[in-house]
Design an enzyme around this catalytic site. Sequence first.
Site, mmCIF file in Angstrom:
data_model
loop_
_atom_site.group_PDB
_atom_site.id
_atom_site.type_symbol
_atom_site.label_atom_id
_atom_site.label_comp_id
_atom_site.label_asym_id
_atom_site.label_seq_id
_atom_site.Cartn_x
_atom_site.Cartn_y
_atom_site.Cartn_z
ATOM 1 N N LEU A 19 12.280 37.693 -22.562
ATOM 2 C CA LEU A 19 13.249 38.117 -23.003
ATOM 3 C C LEU A 19 12.965 39.939 -22.898
ATOM 4 C CD1 LEU A 19 14.656 37.027 -25.940
ATOM 5 C CD2 LEU A 19 15.482 37.152 -23.808
ATOM 6 N N ASP A 61 11.962 29.650 -18.123
ATOM 7 C CA ASP A 61 12.849 30.616 -17.649
ATOM 8 C C ASP A 61 12.983 29.087 -16.164
ATOM 9 O OD1 ASP A 61 13.306 32.592 -18.743
ATOM 10 O OD2 ASP A 61 11.614 32.916 -19.050
ATOM 11 N N ASP A 67 15.118 33.697 -8.776
ATOM 12 C CA ASP A 67 14.397 34.657 -8.970
ATOM 13 C C ASP A 67 13.209 34.379 -8.380
ATOM 14 O OD1 ASP A 67 15.320 36.383 -10.656
ATOM 15 O OD2 ASP A 67 14.998 35.447 -12.436
ATOM 16 N N ARG A 131 10.315 44.112 -13.383
ATOM 17 C CA ARG A 131 9.499 43.125 -12.705
ATOM 18 C C ARG A 131 8.976 42.852 -11.179
ATOM 19 N NH1 ARG A 131 11.677 39.029 -15.398
ATOM 20 N NH2 ARG A 131 11.043 39.211 -17.576
ATOM 21 N N HIS A 161 17.494 42.855 -13.871
ATOM 22 C CA HIS A 161 17.790 42.953 -12.623
ATOM 23 C C HIS A 161 18.677 43.881 -11.759
ATOM 24 C CE1 HIS A 161 15.361 39.065 -12.930
ATOM 25 N NE2 HIS A 161 14.229 39.297 -12.673
ATOM 26 N N CYS A 248 21.776 33.767 -11.348
ATOM 27 C CA CYS A 248 20.392 33.366 -11.324
ATOM 28 C C CYS A 248 19.862 31.710 -11.757
ATOM 29 C CB CYS A 248 19.984 33.479 -13.126
ATOM 30 S SG CYS A 248 20.255 35.491 -13.384
HETATM 31 C C1 CIR Z 1 13.648 36.418 -17.892
HETATM 32 O O1 CIR Z 1 14.124 37.316 -18.635
HETATM 33 O O2 CIR Z 1 13.004 36.608 -16.714
HETATM 34 C C2 CIR Z 1 14.583 35.016 -17.903
HETATM 35 N N1 CIR Z 1 14.303 35.178 -19.253
HETATM 36 C C3 CIR Z 1 16.161 35.816 -17.392
HETATM 37 C C4 CIR Z 1 16.322 35.881 -15.647
HETATM 38 C C5 CIR Z 1 17.818 35.695 -15.565
HETATM 39 N N2 CIR Z 1 17.468 35.973 -14.079
HETATM 40 C C6 CIR Z 1 18.769 36.570 -13.130
HETATM 41 O O3 CIR Z 1 18.715 37.774 -13.870
HETATM 42 N N3 CIR Z 1 17.323 36.796 -11.741
#
Ligand code: CIR
Length: 255
Positions: A19, A61, A67, A131, A161, A248
Site C-alpha cells: 500500500l 498482490d 503490472d 515503481r 500508477h 490492474c
Molecule cells: C501494489 O501496491 O502494488 C498493489 N497493492 C496494487 C497494484 C495495483 N496495480 C495497478 O494499478 N496496476
Amino acid sequence: MTLIAVTRAVSPSLADCELTHLERVPLDVGVAEAQHAAYESLLHTLGATIVRAPAAPELPDAVFIEDTAVVLDEVAVITRPGALARRAESMGVEPVVQRYRPVVVIDAPGTLDGGDVMRVGRTLYVGRSSRTNDEGIDALQRLVREYGYHVVPTQFSGCLHLKSAVSAVADGVLLMNPTWVAARAFSGCEAIAIDAREPAAANALWIADSVVYSSQYPRTRDTLVRRGLHVAALDYSELAKAEGAVTCCSLVFDA
Ligand code: CIR
C-alpha cells in the site's frame, strides 16, 4: 481473432498487499474473490476468453497481473516490478504470455510496473513513479522501438500508477484526473475529466467497445455515459482497498 484476458487468482494473503497512498483497512478475501469472479465473467460476456495464470498464493498482490507484463501486438515485455515484494510475480506470468507472443524482459537496474504504461495507438505513455524508474523506461524504449512504438515518459502525482490518473476509454479518448496528470501531456487526445468528488475515478478498462468501470464512481460514470460510451459497471470495492482497480486485474490482447 480471439480476445484474450489473462487473469490470476486473488491470493489468500491479499490483506498483506503493498500500500502506498492508502491506509490499511480490514479486507475480506472472500468478497475480493467474488468481485474478481464477477470481473472475469463480465470480461467473458464482453467477448474475452479468460486464461488464468497459475495462482501464486504466497504473493499477496498476484491478482494485479497488469503490472507484470506489457503485451503489445508483436511482442510482450515482461516487467521487473518496482516493489521488491512483487518481483517474483512476473515469473509465473511469462510462460502464459509466451504462448501468444515472443517475450522480452526488463533487466536490472530497470524497474517498471505495467500499471504505469498507457498505450494510445503506437505511443506508450509511461509514468515515472515510485515503481517505474528511468532505467526501466529506457529499457522499454529500447525493447519496443524496432516494432514502431514510441515511449513518452510522463509525469504524474497523487496516486500509485499512471493509469490511476489517466486511462483510455475509447480510440483517442482519455479519462483523467486533471489534478494528478496534465491533459497537455497527451497531445491530440480528447480528455474527459473525472468528477472532482471522485479522485480515484480515472481508471477504466476499455475492452471491445465497452468501458469496464467500478460502480464506486457513479458521477464520473454518468459523465462517461453522457459522452456516449457503453459503460459496464461492477463492484470492485474490495480490490480497491488493496490499491487496485479495473485495469490492474487482467492483461487483454488479441490472439
Ligand atoms: C501494489 O501496491 O502494488 C498493489 N497493492 C496494487 C497494484 C495495483 N496495480 C495497478 O494499478 N496496476
